[in-house]
Design a protein around this motif. Structure first.
Motif, PDB file in Angstrom:
ATOM      1  N   SER A  54      67.158  56.168   6.194  1.00  0.00           N
ATOM      2  CA  SER A  54      66.782  55.313   5.075  1.00  0.00           C
ATOM      3  C   SER A  54      67.665  54.070   5.157  1.00  0.00           C
ATOM      4  O   SER A  54      68.889  54.164   5.069  1.00  0.00           O
ATOM      5  CB  SER A  54      67.016  56.062   3.760  1.00  0.00           C
ATOM      6  N   LEU A  55      67.037  52.933   5.403  1.00  0.00           N
ATOM      7  CA  LEU A  55      67.786  51.700   5.642  1.00  0.00           C
ATOM      8  C   LEU A  55      67.142  50.552   4.870  1.00  0.00           C
ATOM      9  O   LEU A  55      65.937  50.552   4.638  1.00  0.00           O
ATOM     10  CB  LEU A  55      67.796  51.370   7.137  1.00  0.00           C
ATOM     11  N   THR A  56      67.976  49.570   4.504  1.00  0.00           N
ATOM     12  CA  THR A  56      67.510  48.453   3.676  1.00  0.00           C
ATOM     13  C   THR A  56      67.598  47.141   4.449  1.00  0.00           C
ATOM     14  O   THR A  56      68.600  46.880   5.115  1.00  0.00           O
ATOM     15  CB  THR A  56      68.372  48.390   2.397  1.00  0.00           C
ATOM     16  N   PHE A  57      66.528  46.350   4.342  1.00  0.00           N
ATOM     17  CA  PHE A  57      66.444  45.099   5.108  1.00  0.00           C
ATOM     18  C   PHE A  57      65.981  43.939   4.222  1.00  0.00           C
ATOM     19  O   PHE A  57      65.262  44.139   3.242  1.00  0.00           O
ATOM     20  CB  PHE A  57      65.449  45.254   6.266  1.00  0.00           C
ATOM     21  N   ALA A  58      66.394  42.740   4.624  1.00  0.00           N
ATOM     22  CA  ALA A  58      65.999  41.536   3.880  1.00  0.00           C
ATOM     23  C   ALA A  58      64.515  41.247   4.082  1.00  0.00           C
ATOM     24  O   ALA A  58      64.044  41.138   5.214  1.00  0.00           O
ATOM     25  CB  ALA A  58      66.837  40.352   4.358  1.00  0.00           C
ATOM     26  N   CYS A  59      63.780  41.117   2.978  1.00  0.00           N
ATOM     27  CA  CYS A  59      62.327  40.830   3.022  1.00  0.00           C
ATOM     28  C   CYS A  59      62.010  39.569   3.795  1.00  0.00           C
ATOM     29  O   CYS A  59      61.021  39.482   4.511  1.00  0.00           O
ATOM     30  CB  CYS A  59      61.797  40.575   1.608  1.00  0.00           C
ATOM     31  N   ARG A  60      62.870  38.571   3.574  1.00  0.00           N
ATOM     32  CA  ARG A  60      62.644  37.252   4.148  1.00  0.00           C
ATOM     33  C   ARG A  60      62.400  37.349   5.654  1.00  0.00           C
ATOM     34  O   ARG A  60      61.486  36.724   6.192  1.00  0.00           O
ATOM     35  CB  ARG A  60      63.904  36.434   3.852  1.00  0.00           C
ATOM     36  N   TYR A  61      63.225  38.162   6.337  1.00  0.00           N
ATOM     37  CA  TYR A  61      63.080  38.269   7.796  1.00  0.00           C
ATOM     38  C   TYR A  61      61.897  39.150   8.170  1.00  0.00           C
ATOM     39  O   TYR A  61      61.152  38.836   9.096  1.00  0.00           O
ATOM     40  CB  TYR A  61      64.388  38.784   8.419  1.00  0.00           C
ATOM     41  N   LEU A  62      61.722  40.247   7.438  1.00  0.00           N
ATOM     42  CA  LEU A  62      60.572  41.122   7.737  1.00  0.00           C
ATOM     43  C   LEU A  62      59.281  40.313   7.650  1.00  0.00           C
ATOM     44  O   LEU A  62      58.392  40.433   8.493  1.00  0.00           O
ATOM     45  CB  LEU A  62      60.526  42.304   6.763  1.00  0.00           C
ATOM     46  N   ASN A  63      59.195  39.459   6.631  1.00  0.00           N
ATOM     47  CA  ASN A  63      57.990  38.628   6.484  1.00  0.00           C
ATOM     48  C   ASN A  63      57.835  37.647   7.647  1.00  0.00           C
ATOM     49  O   ASN A  63      56.711  37.386   8.087  1.00  0.00           O
ATOM     50  CB  ASN A  63      58.000  37.894   5.152  1.00  0.00           C
ATOM     51  N   HIS A  64      58.952  37.117   8.137  1.00  0.00           N
ATOM     52  CA  HIS A  64      58.877  36.247   9.321  1.00  0.00           C
ATOM     53  C   HIS A  64      58.323  37.013  10.516  1.00  0.00           C
ATOM     54  O   HIS A  64      57.499  36.505  11.269  1.00  0.00           O
ATOM     55  CB  HIS A  64      60.265  35.712   9.682  1.00  0.00           C
ATOM     56  N   PHE A  65      58.797  38.259  10.685  1.00  0.00           N
ATOM     57  CA  PHE A  65      58.372  39.045  11.850  1.00  0.00           C
ATOM     58  C   PHE A  65      56.856  39.301  11.819  1.00  0.00           C
ATOM     59  O   PHE A  65      56.220  39.376  12.868  1.00  0.00           O
ATOM     60  CB  PHE A  65      59.097  40.403  11.913  1.00  0.00           C
ATOM     61  N   THR A  66      56.316  39.434  10.626  1.00  0.00           N
ATOM     62  CA  THR A  66      54.885  39.766  10.532  1.00  0.00           C
ATOM     63  C   THR A  66      53.981  38.594  10.940  1.00  0.00           C
ATOM     64  O   THR A  66      52.763  38.768  11.008  1.00  0.00           O
ATOM     65  CB  THR A  66      54.497  40.244   9.119  1.00  0.00           C
ATOM     66  N   LYS A  67      54.568  37.448  11.243  1.00  0.00           N
ATOM     67  CA  LYS A  67      53.753  36.336  11.790  1.00  0.00           C
ATOM     68  C   LYS A  67      53.193  36.706  13.158  1.00  0.00           C
ATOM     69  O   LYS A  67      52.314  36.031  13.689  1.00  0.00           O
ATOM     70  CB  LYS A  67      54.581  35.046  11.907  1.00  0.00           C
ATOM     71  N   ALA A  68      53.737  37.783  13.755  1.00  0.00           N
ATOM     72  CA  ALA A  68      53.238  38.233  15.063  1.00  0.00           C
ATOM     73  C   ALA A  68      52.020  39.150  14.922  1.00  0.00           C
ATOM     74  O   ALA A  68      51.450  39.582  15.935  1.00  0.00           O
ATOM     75  CB  ALA A  68      54.343  38.963  15.824  1.00  0.00           C
ATOM     76  N   THR A  69      51.615  39.451  13.698  1.00  0.00           N
ATOM     77  CA  THR A  69      50.521  40.408  13.464  1.00  0.00           C
ATOM     78  C   THR A  69      49.269  40.134  14.311  1.00  0.00           C
ATOM     79  O   THR A  69      48.689  41.072  14.853  1.00  0.00           O
ATOM     80  CB  THR A  69      50.180  40.458  11.953  1.00  0.00           C
ATOM     81  N   PRO A  70      48.821  38.864  14.446  1.00  0.00           N
ATOM     82  CA  PRO A  70      47.597  38.642  15.233  1.00  0.00           C
ATOM     83  C   PRO A  70      47.708  39.062  16.708  1.00  0.00           C
ATOM     84  O   PRO A  70      46.690  39.209  17.380  1.00  0.00           O
ATOM     85  CB  PRO A  70      47.380  37.125  15.136  1.00  0.00           C
ATOM     86  N   LEU A  71      48.930  39.285  17.202  1.00  0.00           N
ATOM     87  CA  LEU A  71      49.099  39.671  18.608  1.00  0.00           C
ATOM     88  C   LEU A  71      48.655  41.098  18.875  1.00  0.00           C
ATOM     89  O   LEU A  71      48.243  41.429  19.985  1.00  0.00           O
ATOM     90  CB  LEU A  71      50.571  39.539  19.017  1.00  0.00           C
ATOM     91  N   SER A  72      48.798  41.976  17.890  1.00  0.00           N
ATOM     92  CA  SER A  72      48.604  43.396  18.175  1.00  0.00           C
ATOM     93  C   SER A  72      48.160  44.156  16.937  1.00  0.00           C
ATOM     94  O   SER A  72      48.648  43.893  15.840  1.00  0.00           O
ATOM     95  CB  SER A  72      49.933  43.960  18.689  1.00  0.00           C
ATOM     96  N   GLU A  73      47.276  45.124  17.114  1.00  0.00           N
ATOM     97  CA  GLU A  73      46.793  45.898  15.964  1.00  0.00           C
ATOM     98  C   GLU A  73      47.809  46.908  15.478  1.00  0.00           C
ATOM     99  O   GLU A  73      47.728  47.391  14.358  1.00  0.00           O
ATOM    100  CB  GLU A  73      45.492  46.616  16.333  1.00  0.00           C
ATOM    101  N   GLN A  74      48.776  47.243  16.363  1.00  0.00           N
ATOM    102  CA  GLN A  74      49.814  48.190  15.961  1.00  0.00           C
ATOM    103  C   GLN A  74      51.185  47.530  16.052  1.00  0.00           C
ATOM    104  O   GLN A  74      51.420  46.631  16.876  1.00  0.00           O
ATOM    105  CB  GLN A  74      49.795  49.420  16.885  1.00  0.00           C
ATOM    106  N   VAL A  75      52.081  47.958  15.195  1.00  0.00           N
ATOM    107  CA  VAL A  75      53.470  47.518  15.249  1.00  0.00           C
ATOM    108  C   VAL A  75      54.323  48.776  15.394  1.00  0.00           C
ATOM    109  O   VAL A  75      53.944  49.844  14.894  1.00  0.00           O
ATOM    110  CB  VAL A  75      53.849  46.707  13.992  1.00  0.00           C
ATOM    111  N   GLN A  76      55.436  48.651  16.104  1.00  0.00           N
ATOM    112  CA  GLN A  76      56.342  49.792  16.257  1.00  0.00           C
ATOM    113  C   GLN A  76      57.685  49.457  15.605  1.00  0.00           C
ATOM    114  O   GLN A  76      58.269  48.416  15.889  1.00  0.00           O
ATOM    115  CB  GLN A  76      56.538  50.091  17.744  1.00  0.00           C
ATOM    116  N   LEU A  77      58.139  50.340  14.728  1.00  0.00           N
ATOM    117  CA  LEU A  77      59.425  50.167  14.056  1.00  0.00           C
ATOM    118  C   LEU A  77      60.382  51.231  14.593  1.00  0.00           C
ATOM    119  O   LEU A  77      60.061  52.419  14.555  1.00  0.00           O
ATOM    120  CB  LEU A  77      59.276  50.350  12.540  1.00  0.00           C
ATOM    121  N   SER A  78      61.531  50.810  15.099  1.00  0.00           N
ATOM    122  CA  SER A  78      62.532  51.757  15.596  1.00  0.00           C
ATOM    123  C   SER A  78      63.762  51.645  14.724  1.00  0.00           C
ATOM    124  O   SER A  78      64.319  50.556  14.564  1.00  0.00           O
ATOM    125  CB  SER A  78      62.902  51.445  17.048  1.00  0.00           C
TER     126      SER A  78
END
Lengths: 257, 14
Positions: A204-228
């Motif tokens: 269970s880990l906490t992250f800044a929304c601001r950056y997560l939202n930036h990362f999702t700009k890559a969404t059109p590249l792939s139908e799946q995302v992998q979180l490690s």
């Protein structure tokens, strides 16, 4: 001489969209293996790592390793001149001070070329240690983007909790709280709609929304995302680029002092 | 430490 031709030029446009808000400028490293980019974002908090293997290009030639420093606002202007269906070719001499982009329409009736001045960037290269992650989650990228967008209305941070049953995203803010739980899918017709969890131990880990939202700009590249995820090490958010590459974003968790 | 410091300590300069 460096030359790389990508029939599916739209991939390059999507890659640009995936990095241009995080980075003002970046060095593209070209070798016979392909094109790589690695950079900390403008505020030096998250790391972007891009890899496009030479096998994914219709034509790829790189006689000498070279680094092309680019202003991404300028690169973005140029790539906006390409249609989604255009083939894109990048060309540069050895030890270049410019790079040329050629856009060819499908029927080859329209060919445009743009050259861009390269810039010298003194960027440090970072080593990314091999890491065993406690949880690796694959889920639909559009769903991840929606969750990050929805939850960031309520607070600055999202807590991602992962167990073998599934993944939970939580937010707490001034007006209240929000939770989105996704169960691991048993059977889905389409692989792109699956949620899968490989878990060694729950996290269970906490992250800044601001950056997560930036990362999702890559969404059109792939139908799946992998979180490690693992305790105390940066989260990795990975999108595949076709069958030959990926973009990975790294972000360290917040820790309550 | 801050998120920034933890990023720096995870990645090594090559």
């Amino acid at each position: 001489m460096f030359e790389a031709r990508l029939t599916q030029g739209s991939l390059l446009k999507k890659v640009m969209e995936a990095i241009r808000e995080l980075l003002n400028e970046a060095s593209f490293d070209c070798s016979e293996n392909g094109i790589q980019l690695q950079a900390m974002d403008n505020s030096h908090v998250s790391l972007v790592s891009l890899n496009m293997g030479s096998e994914g290009f219709d034509k790829f030639r790189c006689d000498r390793n070279l680094t092309m420093g680019m202003n991404l606002a300028s690169l973005s202007k140029i790539l906006k001149c390409a249609s989604n269906s255009d083939a894109i070719t990048l060309k540069a001499q050895d030890d270049p001070d410019t790079v040329t982009f050629t856009f060819e329409s499908e029927n080859n009736e329209r060919v445009s070329d743009y050259s861009m001045k390269l810039i010298n960037l003194d960027q440090e290269h970072l080593g990314i240690p091999d890491t065993e992650y406690s949880c690796v989650v694959k889920m639909p990228s559009a769903d991840f983007a929606r969750i990050c967008k929805d939850l960031s209305q309520f607070g600055d941070c999202i807590t991602i909790s992962c167990t073998k049953e599934g993944i939970k995203f939580s937010v707490a803010g001034d007006i209240g709280t929000g939770n989105v739980k996704l169960a691991q899918t048993a059977n889905v017709d389409k692989e792109s709609e699956a949620v899968t969890v490989e878990m060694q131990e729950p996290v269970s880990l906490t992250f800044a929304c601001r950056y997560l939202n930036h990362f999702t700009k890559a969404t059109p590249l792939s139908e799946q995302v992998q979180l490690s995820l693992s305790a105390d090490v940066p989260l990795v958010v990975e999108y595949k680029i076709g069958e030959f590459g990926h973009i990975r974003y790294y972000l360290a968790p917040k820790i309550d002092e | 430490g801050s998120v920034q410091q933890r990023m720096d300590s995870f990645f090594t300069v090559v």
